[in-house]
Write an enzyme that holds these catalytic residues in place. Structure first.
Site, PDB file in Angstrom:
ATOM      1  CB  SER A 298       9.386 -13.915 -24.274  1.00 60.54           C
ATOM      2  OG  SER A 298       8.205 -14.140 -23.557  1.00 60.54           O
ATOM      3  CG  ASP A 309       8.921 -28.135 -32.323  1.00 60.09           C
ATOM      4  OD1 ASP A 309      10.137 -27.992 -32.539  1.00 60.09           O
ATOM      5  OD2 ASP A 309       8.459 -28.289 -31.183  1.00 60.09           O
ATOM      6  CE  LYS A 323      10.314 -13.624 -19.881  1.00 60.85           C
ATOM      7  NZ  LYS A 323       9.011 -14.223 -20.227  1.00 60.85           N
TER       8      LYS A 323
END
Length: 460
Positions: A298, A309, A323
């Protein structure tokens, strides 16, 4: 949303009071034109009345209704649920990150309450409570028969109030009696230290309202301790189950100068949200390694995904839990709250990690037997009714975002498997933590390679 919640609460109250709701439901059906929906609500009322009248033992109306609500929510996905008033209060305490109490982490063993660890600078630590102590009595009454939650509730309380605890300690001739005064406790969700005088190590165990403040304090202290020798940072998110979305955004923002951090997409397009980084990197561009494993979920995956990224950090370890959904807690006045899945989240490149997880840039196993284990660790995709992965940028199975451009030969020096006969993993002992040791080695090799690069030598 408020109108919808109000309707549910009204129907529930009518059922709980034992009122025959058929005429009311019929009137709503005629007014709203939703005959099937209200026919099913009427069915629920009929079943509820039969259970109340015919079950072998009398039932508690509140318990029956709460179980029905929780069953409805739990049937949606693994993370939606009903919180009664007590559960809702406990959740608020956990997310605030502070409460009135004694300052001990506990578990249950043999019917007693066992101290895992006292928290530094709290009433328990100052009174000499030690890890391994067994709490046998609270205010003179045995804890035998209490659940762990009930015992914790008795130890918590208003700041300034007192409680007597009785401890049984290994090696002590007789029980130890202590009188403690409760204080405001802030569990340490951010732990840190300097490794070898040149690498800052920061472990984040969850994301509550204190996490970002604790992170900034950790980096400031690490800089003071390491001075100009600081070569890099390790952010350890292993076994971090997540927490507050806004804290994941703030922690990511601490290390990013610009660009998207995360976005969420809900059922209605107009409810989509996007968070962007503000200028300023508290690490001032120092090389970073983020440690993850199958217990990273999460909010911790949001942080790892954003830093990956943006090529801000190297992700090292094994694939995370996966998740990729957001839960909103909606209070119901006087009745607790519902935790409802309301959106999916996406990393800056548009990836959804729901059911797939974050793939590390460099895979390093914590223990050698993980390479041959036949039973994989349970992840989000293994849970019943887990949401589908949809709406994100498609990528080949197992493909990760290209990692940072490392100096030649540096990545090749990272060892994927612990050696034969390596000691068992103990996160409290850095020398047994193979993933951590590989992260430290990676950062030091990066620093040495950069110092020897032609551009760096020319600048001296």
């Amino acid at each position: 949303m408020k109108r919808r919640i109000g309707t549910v609460a009204s129907v529930t109250a009518a059922f709980a009071a034992g009122i025959v709701v058929g005429p009311m439901v019929a009137a709503w059906a005629q007014e709203g034109g939703r005959a099937e929906t209200y026919r099913l609500l009427n069915l629920f009322g009929d079943v509820f009345e039969r259970v109340r009248a015919e079950y072998v033992e009398p039932i508690n109306d509140r318990d029956a209704i709460e179980n029905a609500i929780n069953g409805m929510l739990a049937g949606l996905d693994p993370h939606s649920s009903y919180l009664n008033q007590r559960s809702y209060r406990d959740m608020q305490v956990q997310t605030r990150g502070e409460f009135g109490g004694l300052g001990i982490e506990v578990t249950q063993e043999g019917g007693y309450i066992k101290v895992i660890s006292p928290i530094d600078e709290t009433p328990a630590s100052r009174a000499g409570v030690k890890a391994g102590d067994l709490i046998t009595h609270l205010n003179g009454k045995s804890v035998q028969g209490l659940t762990l939650q009930e015992a914790v509730e008795q130890m918590r309380g208003e700041r300034g109030t007192s409680i007597r605890i009785t401890i049984r300690r290994e090696g002590a001739d007789r029980p130890i009696e202590l009188s403690l005064t409760r204080e405001v406790i802030r569990p340490q969700v951010v732990r840190f230290r300097v490794e070898g005088g040149d690498i800052g190590y920061i472990r984040v165990t969850s994301f509550n309202e204190q996490t970002d403040v604790g992170l900034r304090r950790a980096i400031q202290t690490i800089r003071q301790q390491a001075g100009n020798n600081l070569k890099g940072l390790i952010l350890d998110l292993r076994n971090n189950p997540g927490g507050l979305l806004d804290q994941a955004v703030q922690v990511s923002d601490e290390f990013l100068d610009q660009g998207e951090i995360v976005s969420t997409r809900a059922r209605r397009p107009e409810d989509a949200q996007r968070w962007n980084a503000k200028a300023g990197d508290v690490a001032q561009g120092l090389p970073m390694v983020v440690l993850i494993n199958g217990g990273s979920a999460s909010a911790s995956e949001i942080v790892a995904g954003a830093l990956q990224d943006h090529r801000r950090a190297i992700i090292l370890g094994v694939k995370s839990f996966g998740k990729g959904s957001v839960q909103t807690v909606m209070p119901i006045p006087g009745q607790g709250a519902i935790r409802l899945t309301t959106a999916r989240y996406y990393t800056p490149s548009g990836r959804s990690i729901q059911g797939t997880g974050i793939e590390p840039d460099i895979e390093v196993l914590a223990q050698r037997q993980e390479a041959t284990a036949n039973i994989p660790r349970e992840r989000e995709a293994d849970l019943r009714r887990a949401l589908r992965n949809e709406g994100g940028v498609q990528q080949p199975a197992g493909a990760a975002i290209p990692p940072l451009q490392l100096p030649p030969g540096v990545a090749e020096r990272v060892t994927r498997l612990p050696p034969e006969g390596a000691p068992a993993l103990d996160l409290t002992k850095p020398e047994t933590d193979f993933q951590l040791q590989q992260g430290l080695s990676l950062l030091r090799n990066m620093s040495a390679a950069q110092a020897q690069s032609p551009s760096r030598r020319a600048a001296r």
